[in-house]
Design an enzyme around this catalytic site. Structure first.
Site, PDB file in Angstrom:
ATOM      1  N   HIS A 163       6.058   7.745  -5.380  1.00 10.16           N
ATOM      2  CA  HIS A 163       6.457   7.662  -3.976  1.00 10.16           C
ATOM      3  C   HIS A 163       7.881   8.156  -3.786  1.00 10.16           C
ATOM      4  O   HIS A 163       8.775   7.839  -4.570  1.00 10.16           O
ATOM      5  CB  HIS A 163       6.359   6.215  -3.468  1.00 10.16           C
ATOM      6  CG  HIS A 163       4.973   5.680  -3.483  1.00 10.16           C
ATOM      7  ND1 HIS A 163       4.095   5.863  -2.443  1.00 10.16           N
ATOM      8  CD2 HIS A 163       4.300   4.979  -4.439  1.00 10.16           C
ATOM      9  CE1 HIS A 163       2.934   5.297  -2.746  1.00 10.16           C
ATOM     10  NE2 HIS A 163       3.036   4.753  -3.941  1.00 10.16           N
ATOM     11  N   CYS A 221      -0.765   2.920   3.983  1.00 12.45           N
ATOM     12  CA  CYS A 221      -0.727   3.096   2.531  1.00 12.45           C
ATOM     13  C   CYS A 221      -0.119   1.837   1.933  1.00 12.45           C
ATOM     14  O   CYS A 221       1.057   1.547   2.154  1.00 12.45           O
ATOM     15  CB  CYS A 221       0.091   4.333   2.165  1.00 12.45           C
ATOM     16  SG  CYS A 221       0.253   4.600   0.383  1.00 12.45           S
ATOM     17  N   GLY A 224       2.402   2.566  -0.795  1.00 14.12           N
ATOM     18  CA  GLY A 224       3.554   3.137  -0.104  1.00 14.12           C
ATOM     19  C   GLY A 224       4.384   2.085   0.596  1.00 14.12           C
ATOM     20  O   GLY A 224       5.624   2.172   0.626  1.00 14.12           O
TER      21      GLY A 224
END
Length: 277
Positions: A163, A221, A224
């Site tokens: 990420h 997400c 995320g």
């Protein structure tokens, strides 16, 4: 092939019981077929629960993106898979372990009636080699990244998958669809990368949009959200418990004193059916 269609705050998946269903050998090609919005069932990804390889886990969690690429893991997918595993009788308890390519994770069904799942996502990985990313140093926090003559300041976190977190002033109007793919495929990220665009609301709340590797912009997400929380804390912007606001709801994320990141949120069953392979 029997399947379930589920979503976590709009991030949707086709989920299959690999213990009982016969699947093709090329799951990447199959994912592209099944996830196609017009020609298949339609989803951001395909999840298959297979027998675990080790003695600890209840199942092996496999996730393939919309474009057929395989991801290491997926936070929203893990919550959906936890509900699916319980419905399919693959687990009896409300706490169990999945094997993922990103390591072992532990979902806990904390509210079965409303399908609220808490997932121990383990500790974030911050070394550039663990992302992976071609940056120097032991951590990449607020580091400059030049993209098509524009400078961005990025914080890199692996939650078992990579990420890149960028803080912006107005996430609702940020050109995610333009900048996301430019960063995803940047030369400094040899395995490509997920990109989170974060607007700070206060020291306990952030807003997020995400460009997912292999999917494009998705509505949510989970991994995320965890990475964005870690990045917010590393930059000194928030406390260790954060509400991550997405288009269709919020996730609660905590970077706890034991070093692990815990994500809590819903998983919604949309449909069950038979796919005519």
């Amino acid at each position: 092939m029997r399947f379930a269609k589920m979503h976590g705050l709009g991030n949707d998946f086709v989920i299959v019981n690999g213990f009982t269903e016969k699947l093709p050998d090329d799951l990447g090609a199959f994912a592209k077929q099944v996830c196609h919005r017009q020609l298949g069932i339609g989803a951001d990804g395909l999840i298959v629960l297979d027998p675990a390889e080790g003695p600890v886990a209840a199942a092996r969690f496999l996730i393939y993106n919309f474009d057929g690429s395989q991801a290491e893991m997926c936070g929203n997918g893990l919550r959906c898979a936890a509900v699916f595993a319980k419905r399919e009788g693959l687990v009896d308890a409300n706490d169990f372990v999945f094997e993922t390519l990103g390591g072992l994770v532990q979902p806990s069904i904390i509210d079965a009636e409303n399908s609220v799942i808490r997932v121990d996502m383990a500790a974030p990985r911050l070394l550039p080699a663990e992302i992976p990313a071609k940056f120097a140093g032991s951590r990449v926090v607020g580091a400059p990244l030049l993209v098509h003559a524009r400078m961005y300041y990025v914080t890199l976190v692996s939650m078992g998958n990579p990420h890149c977190v960028i803080f912006v002033d107005d996430v609702a109007h940020f050109p995610v669809e333009k900048i996301g793919p430019q960063i995803e495929t940047h030369d400094l990220f040899p395995a490509r990368i997920n990109v989170e665009f974060i607007e700070l609301v206060n020291d306990e709340t952030i807003k997020m949009r995400v460009w997912e590797r292999g999917c494009g912009e998705t509505l949510a997400c989970g991994s995320g959200a965890c990475a964005a929380t870690v990045a917010s804390i590393l930059n000194g912007y928030t406390k260790n418990k954060v509400e991550v606001q997405l288009k269709y709801g919020s996730l609660q994320v905590e970077w706890a004193e034991n070093g692990h990141v815990y994500m809590t949120g819903p998983a919604t069953l949309v449909a069950e059916g038979e796919y005519l392979v």
